[in-house]
Design a protein around this motif. Structure first.
Motif, PDB file in Angstrom:
ATOM      1  N   GLY A 146       0.809  -1.211   0.000  1.00  0.00           N
ATOM      2  CA  GLY A 146       0.000   0.000   0.000  1.00  0.00           C
ATOM      3  C   GLY A 146       0.844   1.263   0.000  1.00  0.00           C
ATOM      4  N   ILE A 147       0.282   2.306   0.602  1.00  0.00           N
ATOM      5  CA  ILE A 147       0.853   3.648   0.533  1.00  0.00           C
ATOM      6  C   ILE A 147       1.074   4.191   1.937  1.00  0.00           C
ATOM      7  CG2 ILE A 147       0.451   6.031  -0.270  1.00  0.00           C
ATOM      8  CD1 ILE A 147      -1.499   4.815  -2.351  1.00  0.00           C
ATOM      9  N   CYS A 148       2.239   4.803   2.153  1.00  0.00           N
ATOM     10  CA  CYS A 148       2.434   5.704   3.284  1.00  0.00           C
ATOM     11  C   CYS A 148       2.241   7.099   2.714  1.00  0.00           C
ATOM     12  CB  CYS A 148       3.823   5.542   3.905  1.00  0.00           C
ATOM     13  SG  CYS A 148       4.162   6.765   5.202  1.00  0.00           S
ATOM     14  N   PHE A 149       1.094   7.672   2.953  1.00  0.00           N
ATOM     15  CA  PHE A 149       0.672   8.908   2.293  1.00  0.00           C
ATOM     16  C   PHE A 149       1.281  10.117   2.984  1.00  0.00           C
ATOM     17  CE2 PHE A 149      -3.000  12.011   1.548  1.00  0.00           C
ATOM     18  CZ  PHE A 149      -2.533  12.386   0.296  1.00  0.00           C
ATOM     19  N   ASP A 150       2.299  10.700   2.351  1.00  0.00           N
ATOM     20  CA  ASP A 150       2.851  11.952   2.865  1.00  0.00           C
ATOM     21  C   ASP A 150       2.040  13.088   2.250  1.00  0.00           C
ATOM     22  OD1 ASP A 150       4.477  14.370   3.147  1.00  0.00           O
ATOM     23  OD2 ASP A 150       6.024  13.020   3.907  1.00  0.00           O
ATOM     24  N   MET A 151       1.100  13.579   3.015  1.00  0.00           N
ATOM     25  CA  MET A 151       0.152  14.578   2.517  1.00  0.00           C
ATOM     26  C   MET A 151       0.829  15.878   2.124  1.00  0.00           C
ATOM     27  SD  MET A 151      -1.546  15.353   6.252  1.00  0.00           S
ATOM     28  CE  MET A 151      -2.447  16.847   5.888  1.00  0.00           C
ATOM     29  N   GLY A 152       1.925  16.231   2.815  1.00  0.00           N
ATOM     30  CA  GLY A 152       2.644  17.457   2.519  1.00  0.00           C
ATOM     31  C   GLY A 152       3.400  17.377   1.210  1.00  0.00           C
ATOM     32  N   HIS A 153       4.175  16.313   1.028  1.00  0.00           N
ATOM     33  CA  HIS A 153       4.911  16.146  -0.225  1.00  0.00           C
ATOM     34  C   HIS A 153       3.947  15.947  -1.394  1.00  0.00           C
ATOM     35  CE1 HIS A 153       8.740  16.390   1.605  1.00  0.00           C
ATOM     36  NE2 HIS A 153       8.696  15.223   2.232  1.00  0.00           N
ATOM     37  N   ASN A 154       2.824  15.291  -1.131  1.00  0.00           N
ATOM     38  CA  ASN A 154       1.804  15.139  -2.164  1.00  0.00           C
ATOM     39  C   ASN A 154       1.293  16.505  -2.628  1.00  0.00           C
ATOM     40  OD1 ASN A 154      -0.002  12.924  -3.445  1.00  0.00           O
ATOM     41  ND2 ASN A 154      -1.524  14.365  -2.670  1.00  0.00           N
ATOM     42  N   LYS A 155       1.092  17.396  -1.666  1.00  0.00           N
ATOM     43  CA  LYS A 155       0.643  18.754  -1.991  1.00  0.00           C
ATOM     44  C   LYS A 155       1.716  19.518  -2.753  1.00  0.00           C
ATOM     45  CE  LYS A 155      -2.397  22.145  -1.569  1.00  0.00           C
ATOM     46  NZ  LYS A 155      -3.731  22.055  -2.209  1.00  0.00           N
ATOM     47  N   ARG A 156       2.972  19.343  -2.384  1.00  0.00           N
ATOM     48  CA  ARG A 156       4.069  20.006  -3.087  1.00  0.00           C
ATOM     49  C   ARG A 156       4.136  19.589  -4.552  1.00  0.00           C
ATOM     50  NH1 ARG A 156       8.521  18.001  -1.618  1.00  0.00           N
ATOM     51  NH2 ARG A 156       9.750  19.577  -2.696  1.00  0.00           N
ATOM     52  N   SER A 173      -4.477  17.021  -1.548  1.00  0.00           N
ATOM     53  CA  SER A 173      -4.247  15.925  -0.607  1.00  0.00           C
ATOM     54  C   SER A 173      -5.530  15.433   0.052  1.00  0.00           C
ATOM     55  CB  SER A 173      -3.221  16.349   0.454  1.00  0.00           C
ATOM     56  OG  SER A 173      -1.930  16.431  -0.125  1.00  0.00           O
ATOM     57  N   VAL A 174      -6.517  16.289   0.211  1.00  0.00           N
ATOM     58  CA  VAL A 174      -7.793  15.838   0.766  1.00  0.00           C
ATOM     59  C   VAL A 174      -8.484  14.910  -0.222  1.00  0.00           C
ATOM     60  CG1 VAL A 174     -10.048  16.560   1.645  1.00  0.00           C
ATOM     61  CG2 VAL A 174      -8.015  17.915   2.180  1.00  0.00           C
TER      62      VAL A 174
END
Length: 281
Positions: free
Chosen positions: A182-192, A197-198
């Motif tokens: 699966g995924i370890c969702f880094d919401m901050g890096h995803n936003k970058r 991210s939501v």
């Protein structure tokens, strides 16, 4: 009577508009919780937040901010730790009312390093391994999840990451693999990486096993991590989405600002997350 919830709502709503985005609409809508009124997700801290501190110092900070789950990094528990050293490590965590729920992130370049990572996770006694494998090794990772019955969550690192810049890039590679990958969702890096991210939390929630809770100053490569309530990600909306998708893992705060003196920022971020969670319940 002034209740704790009223106090938190007033306090959060009083934060400047630059800190919270569209928070009135978020608070106006009801959110779902489980039957007991408690959230299914747990607040944790990613071990990397304590890069410059030994385990005793790290646990002291965790006690100050009242967080009880830790994603274990190797600088606190080395890969070659003996069984006795692992037992002593867990005893120290238990004495401080902390549970080590996962290990990583662990970077691997080949199958041998993947073998070592899974062996480490098994010896530590966790059922979740956060990792960054090569694309060519993903099928092998899936085989190891079956062999060990340990889930493997791949971490995204933003636009500079050529392997896994965002959650979608991971999902597209693993969607047909064993469901324990699966995924370890880094919401901050995803936003970058210019992502919402939501929305991505909702879209990929079935394969999100862990997450790095952080905010960033802008949705660009130049964006930097910051205190949870000060960035461009709408945290109240994010908490609402955690409940909507019934996320049951850890929300592991990874604080990467002021890493040599992080306690104030960690405390602010933890307090903000707890306040938002309470006020939106």
């Amino acid at each position: 009577m002034t209740t704790r919830r009223f106090f938190l709502q007033k306090g959060i709503l009083g934060i400047t508009a630059a800190t919270l985005v569209n928070i009135p609409a978020v608070f106006a809508e009801p959110v779902e919780t489980n039957a007991a009124g408690e959230d299914t997700f747990k607040l944790a801290i990613a071990g990397y937040s304590f890069l410059n501190f030994n385990l005793d110092e790290s646990l002291k900070m965790m006690k100050k901010v009242d967080v009880h789950y830790l994603c274990i990094k190797d600088f606190h528990l080395p890969y070659k730790s003996t069984a006795a050293e692992i037992e002593a490590f867990h005893a120290k965590l238990k004495a401080n009312n902390v549970v080590g729920y996962a290990v990583g992130p662990i970077y691997t370049k080949n199958k041998g390093e993947i073998d070592n990572a899974f062996d480490y996770a098994k010896r530590v006694g966790v059922d979740l391994l956060i990792g960054i494998p090569a694309h060519a090794d993903l099928e092998y990772v899936a085989q190891k999840t079956k062999e060990y019955n340990i889930r493997y969550a791949i971490h995204n690192h933003g636009p500079q990451d050529k392997l896994y810049p965002n959650a979608e890039s991971i999902y597209n590679l693993i969607k047909n693999l064993d469901p324990r990958v699966g995924i370890c969702f880094d919401m901050g890096h995803n936003k970058r990486d210019g992502r919402d991210s939501v929305a991505d939390l909702q879209k990929f929630s079935k394969r999100i096993f862990d997450m790095h809770l952080k905010n960033v100053t802008s949705a660009t490569n130049e964006g930097t991590t910051c205190e949870l309530g000060r960035g461009v990600i709408n945290i109240p909306a994010y908490v609402k989405m955690l409940r909507k998708v019934n996320y049951k893992g850890c929300c592991s705060l990874e604080y990467e600002k002021d890493m040599k003196d992080p306690l104030a920022g960690i405390a602010e971020s933890v307090g903000y997350f707890k306040g938002v969670s309470d006020a939106t319940r």
